[in-house]
Design an enzyme around this catalytic site. Structure first.
Site, PDB file in Angstrom:
ATOM      1  N   GLU A  56       0.835  -1.197   0.000  1.00  0.00           N
ATOM      2  CA  GLU A  56       0.000   0.000   0.000  1.00  0.00           C
ATOM      3  C   GLU A  56       0.874   1.253   0.000  1.00  0.00           C
ATOM      4  OE1 GLU A  56      -1.696   0.756   3.903  1.00  0.00           O
ATOM      5  OE2 GLU A  56      -3.608   1.357   3.013  1.00  0.00           O
TER       6      GLU A  56
ATOM      7  N   ASP B 177       3.485  -1.647   6.211  1.00  0.00           N
ATOM      8  CA  ASP B 177       2.627  -2.308   7.211  1.00  0.00           C
ATOM      9  C   ASP B 177       3.098  -3.731   7.502  1.00  0.00           C
ATOM     10  OD1 ASP B 177       1.199   0.006   7.211  1.00  0.00           O
ATOM     11  OD2 ASP B 177      -0.593  -0.810   6.236  1.00  0.00           O
TER      12      ASP B 177
ATOM     13  N   HIS C 297      -1.463   7.342   9.057  1.00  0.00           N
ATOM     14  CA  HIS C 297      -0.952   6.609   7.890  1.00  0.00           C
ATOM     15  C   HIS C 297       0.254   7.316   7.264  1.00  0.00           C
ATOM     16  CE1 HIS C 297      -0.975   4.042   4.371  1.00  0.00           C
ATOM     17  NE2 HIS C 297      -0.869   5.114   3.640  1.00  0.00           N
TER      18      HIS C 297
ATOM     19  N   GLU D 272       4.563   5.662  11.950  1.00  0.00           N
ATOM     20  CA  GLU D 272       5.132   4.690  11.005  1.00  0.00           C
ATOM     21  C   GLU D 272       6.498   5.146  10.499  1.00  0.00           C
ATOM     22  OE1 GLU D 272       1.610   2.108   8.999  1.00  0.00           O
ATOM     23  OE2 GLU D 272       1.835   4.111   8.149  1.00  0.00           O
TER      24      GLU D 272
HETATM   25 ZN    ZN Z   1       0.807   1.780   7.310  1.00  0.00          ZN
HETATM   26 MN    MN Z   2      -2.165   0.289   5.959  1.00  0.00          MN
END
Ligand code: ZN
Ligand code: MN
Length: 260
Positions: A37, A48, A179, A184
């Site tokens: 993604e 992820d 996100h 992250e």
């Molecule tokens: Zn992510």
């Molecule tokens: Mn994700």
């Protein structure tokens, strides 16, 4: 974390005889699940999966567990949590496909004799399809009289609130909007600095969404970069703090759940 240590727990890197030997000690077995993604112009698309895998490997190390190969694809990206399906590169599974993969893997490891499984999820959109896979597998196993205990967890739920508060000046935007953002990016900096392009972090980031989803999704409200909240303040030090504190809480919870 030492890559050799990690490798020593991956069942895809061991012969079946070794796996059988390890299995005899009834270890907790981990299945990390992520997605392919878009994660903005600065993070790799496997983010992820890489993060779920890193968490699972550390927890497995602490509990002397085993690791199943990571599922590197996940359910369809949604605008409000991953930018949606409009980006090139985002490569998603239908819900039924993910559900079936999880069901099949659980059925197989049950056949091997495994009885304690932890699915470590790194992608918001996967949650209910993982649950469905678990439910179908357990329903099937119940008919055969086999018992298996499965935990599904999203690693971010273990990050202590005090740690989150310490990392965000203007308040925590919530896990969905995080996100490709500060959390992250920081963890990826701590784990894979060579894959991160700090200069590419966009200025534009902050997704603006209504309190509902409208389909077909057309990318409305999603910043052009795909990053849903500011990432500029990310750092490897913050990443290490996030990883260490999250892993510690996961270990604590699973020790209790499985009495290991
Ligand atoms: Zn992510
Ligand atoms: Mn994700």
């Amino acid at each position: 974390m030492n890559e050799a240590v990690y490798a020593s727990r991956r069942i895809d890197l061991m012969p079946w005889t070794k796996y059988r030997e390890r299995l005899a000690k009834a270890p907790v077995i981990f299945l990390p699940v992520g997605a392919l993604e878009q994660h903005g112009p600065h993070l790799p698309m496997g983010c992820d999966a890489l993060l779920a895998e890193a968490m699972a490997a550390r927890v497995a190390e602490a509990l002397d567990g085993l690791l199943l190969p990571t599922l590197r694809y996940g359910y369809k990206s949604q605008a409000r949590s991953g930018g949606g399906q409009t980006f090139p590169g985002t490569t998603s599974l239908d819900g039924g496909t993910l559900t079936a993969m999880v069901r099949d893997i659980l059925r197989e490891v049950a056949r091997h004799g495994a009885s304690r499984i932890v699915i470590v999820n790194g992608h918001v959109e996967n949650q209910w399809f993982l649950t469905e896979g678990i439910d179908l597998a357990l329903r099937e196993l119940a008919l055969t009289g086999r018992h298996m205990q499965v935990v599904r967890c999203e690693y971010w739920n273990f990050t202590p609130q005090t740690v989150l508060e310490s990392l965000f000046d203007g308040g925590f935007p919530g896990v969905d909007l995080e996100h490709a953002a500060l959390l992250e990016t920081s963890m990826m900096l701590a784990l894979y600095p060579q894959l991160i392009d700090m200069a590419a972090i966009p200025e534009d980031a902050t997704g603006v969404f209504p309190g509902y989803d409208s389909y077909p999704q057309d990318g409305r409200g999603v910043p052009a970069s795909g990053v849903l909240a500011p990432a500029r303040a990310a750092s490897p030090v913050k990443g290490k703090l996030l990883i260490d504190s999250t892993v510690a809480e996961m270990v604590k919870a699973l020790r209790q759940e499985f009495t290991v």
